[in-house]
Every structure is written in C-alpha cells, then in structure tokens.
Design a protein around this motif. Structure first.
Motif, PDB file in Angstrom:
ATOM      1  N   LEU A  83      40.081  36.179  48.104  1.00  0.00           N
ATOM      2  CA  LEU A  83      39.546  37.116  47.112  1.00  0.00           C
ATOM      3  C   LEU A  83      40.554  37.394  45.999  1.00  0.00           C
ATOM      4  O   LEU A  83      40.202  37.424  44.806  1.00  0.00           O
ATOM      5  CB  LEU A  83      39.132  38.418  47.782  1.00  0.00           C
ATOM      6  N   LEU A  84      41.814  37.584  46.370  1.00  0.00           N
ATOM      7  CA  LEU A  84      42.836  37.845  45.355  1.00  0.00           C
ATOM      8  C   LEU A  84      43.213  36.586  44.591  1.00  0.00           C
ATOM      9  O   LEU A  84      43.551  36.653  43.400  1.00  0.00           O
ATOM     10  CB  LEU A  84      44.069  38.483  46.001  1.00  0.00           C
ATOM     11  N   ILE A  85      43.168  35.448  45.252  1.00  0.00           N
ATOM     12  CA  ILE A  85      43.401  34.189  44.526  1.00  0.00           C
ATOM     13  C   ILE A  85      42.334  33.999  43.455  1.00  0.00           C
ATOM     14  O   ILE A  85      42.621  33.617  42.315  1.00  0.00           O
ATOM     15  CB  ILE A  85      43.429  32.997  45.494  1.00  0.00           C
ATOM     16  N   ALA A  86      41.082  34.300  43.809  1.00  0.00           N
ATOM     17  CA  ALA A  86      40.002  34.213  42.826  1.00  0.00           C
ATOM     18  C   ALA A  86      40.239  35.194  41.680  1.00  0.00           C
ATOM     19  O   ALA A  86      40.076  34.846  40.502  1.00  0.00           O
ATOM     20  CB  ALA A  86      38.662  34.479  43.490  1.00  0.00           C
ATOM     21  N   ALA A  87      40.649  36.409  42.008  1.00  0.00           N
ATOM     22  CA  ALA A  87      40.890  37.427  40.981  1.00  0.00           C
ATOM     23  C   ALA A  87      42.021  37.005  40.051  1.00  0.00           C
ATOM     24  O   ALA A  87      41.960  37.253  38.833  1.00  0.00           O
ATOM     25  CB  ALA A  87      41.210  38.767  41.639  1.00  0.00           C
ATOM     26  N   ARG A  88      43.037  36.373  40.598  1.00  0.00           N
ATOM     27  CA  ARG A  88      44.134  35.877  39.749  1.00  0.00           C
ATOM     28  C   ARG A  88      43.615  34.841  38.756  1.00  0.00           C
ATOM     29  O   ARG A  88      44.027  34.807  37.598  1.00  0.00           O
ATOM     30  CB  ARG A  88      45.241  35.279  40.617  1.00  0.00           C
ATOM     31  N   GLY A  89      42.688  33.994  39.203  1.00  0.00           N
ATOM     32  CA  GLY A  89      42.063  33.031  38.308  1.00  0.00           C
ATOM     33  C   GLY A  89      41.256  33.702  37.220  1.00  0.00           C
ATOM     34  O   GLY A  89      41.248  33.259  36.061  1.00  0.00           O
ATOM     35  N   TYR A  90      40.562  34.793  37.562  1.00  0.00           N
ATOM     36  CA  TYR A  90      39.819  35.545  36.557  1.00  0.00           C
ATOM     37  C   TYR A  90      40.780  36.092  35.499  1.00  0.00           C
ATOM     38  O   TYR A  90      40.495  36.054  34.294  1.00  0.00           O
ATOM     39  CB  TYR A  90      39.055  36.709  37.175  1.00  0.00           C
ATOM     40  N   ARG A  91      41.907  36.631  35.961  1.00  0.00           N
ATOM     41  CA  ARG A  91      42.894  37.168  35.026  1.00  0.00           C
ATOM     42  C   ARG A  91      43.395  36.084  34.083  1.00  0.00           C
ATOM     43  O   ARG A  91      43.515  36.287  32.870  1.00  0.00           O
ATOM     44  CB  ARG A  91      44.060  37.778  35.788  1.00  0.00           C
ATOM     45  N   ASP A  92      43.691  34.907  34.623  1.00  0.00           N
ATOM     46  CA  ASP A  92      44.200  33.811  33.792  1.00  0.00           C
ATOM     47  C   ASP A  92      43.174  33.409  32.733  1.00  0.00           C
ATOM     48  O   ASP A  92      43.525  33.123  31.584  1.00  0.00           O
ATOM     49  CB  ASP A  92      44.551  32.605  34.663  1.00  0.00           C
TER      50      ASP A  92
END
Length: 221
Positions: A196-205
């Motif tokens: 979930l946090l890996i996905a969120a990091r991708g959203y941020r990028d």
C-alpha cells in the motif's frame, strides 16, 4: 500497471495526475457517498461518525473508491520564522498541524527534490527564479490506530513557492485496515513499506512529475 488521469484543482488553477480510481469526495458517486470528511488525517469515516466537517476551500480531497487511501492537496500560507527557520522545519510544522490530535506519531524517513518544470510564464528571469525556489520535501510518517485502521502511513510532501509566500502541501494518507494488508511485509524502521505504501510512493512521484500550475493568481500574487 496503474492508470492515471489528470484532475483540475481549485477551479483549474492547478493540474496534476492521480490514479483513475480516485474520486473527488465532494462530487463522488456510489461508495464515496458512504463516507464523510473528518480531518486532514484519517479523514474518511462512515457517515455515522462524529466531528463532521466540510472540505475547506483551500483543500482538494480524493478517495480511492476501491480502498481507503486518500490524496489531499492544500494551499497554505508559507510557514517561516519564527515558527520555521528552515524548509525541513516548515515540513515538520505542516506534519504537526495535520497530526495534532493523532496518537503515536513517528517519522521514518525524509527526502527532497527540485520540481524544475514550474514556470510563471512571464519572463526568463521570473522562470529562473521559479526554478530556483520550488524545492519539494517529503516525509514518511505513521500514526497509531484510528478509525478502525491498525495504523496510518503518511507521505507528506511540501512544495515551497517562495515568491508566492505559499506552501503547497500534498498528503497521501494510507490507512492499514486489518485484512487488507500483510503485516509480515511491513517494517517501516527497516525500510519495508508494504504494497500500500509502495503504491502511495508511486502516486507521489507521478504528482511530482505532472504538477502544473496554470493560474499563478491562485496564490494572490
């Protein structure tokens, strides 16, 4: 592969890309109507909750219609001395503001970058100034149990627009609800973020990459 869409924020003054499944909580349909806005942190809860508040004018809020992650974009007055003497101090001030009533706040890591494509669109000198003064800082934090989540991971990003005396803050809240994640895959102290946090990091990028300010008068300058 995540599919993204471009959204227009604050009447079209800002554009950026977010995942297609995220819905504006003010105009959403279906599942998003079952939730209400509580606060910038853990902002989504069933409608029978308490402390209901409206999304304020300086924020745009999007909810994953298939999960509990939310993306908040807000335009704030620039934080400076005496409250914050450095950009990192300002980042921490914004984190403290959204987690004021949260329990068990911990910060795990931070990073910085320069968003080099923001331009006033007026003159070369102003463009150069905007490039020099648009640093972005991200902090990864977490809070303890709230609103039925075991914990909530937070990617908080601060884009400093010095000439506009503005802090553009993007917060991605990632509640981890029992049954929707694997605890064995998460160790924030060791840098294991989990899916979930890996996905969120991708959203941020992607937000970094796509952020476009169409109307600088949004900031009053």
């Amino acid at each position: 592969m995540v599919a993204f869409k471009t959204v227009k924020l604050f009447g079209g003054a800002i554009e950026l890309d977010i995942p297609e499944q995220f819905i504006d909580v003010r105009y959403g349909s279906g599942r998003t109507k079952e939730f209400i806005y509580l606060s910038p942190l853990n902002l989504i809860a069933p409608r029978n909750g308490s402390n209901i508040r409206q999304v304020p004018d300086h924020q745009e809020v999007y909810l994953d219609k298939d999960g509990f992650t939310s993306i908040i974009v807000e335009v704030n007055q620039r934080v400076g001395p005496p409250a914050a003497s450095t950009d990192i101090d300002a980042l921490k001030c914004h984190l403290d503001d959204i987690t004021e009533h949260a329990e068990g706040l911990r910060t795990w890591s931070s990073s910085s970058t320069i968003i080099t494509h923001l331009q006033y669109g007026l003159s070369l000198s102003e463009v150069s100034k905007s490039l020099d003064q648009s640093p972005a800082y991200t902090i990864l934090a977490s809070t303890e149990r709230a609103n039925n989540a075991d914990f909530t991971g937070i990617f908080l990003t601060l884009v400093r627009l010095e000439a506009q005396t503005t802090d553009l803050v993007v917060t991605i809240n990632v509640p981890h609800v029992k049954g929707m994640y694997s605890p064995d895959n998460i160790d924030l102290e060791a840098g294991k973020l989990g899916s979930l946090l890996i996905a969120a990091r991708g959203y941020r990028d992607k937000i970094f990459e796509s952020l476009d300010i169409k109307d600088w008068s949004l900031f009053g300058g």
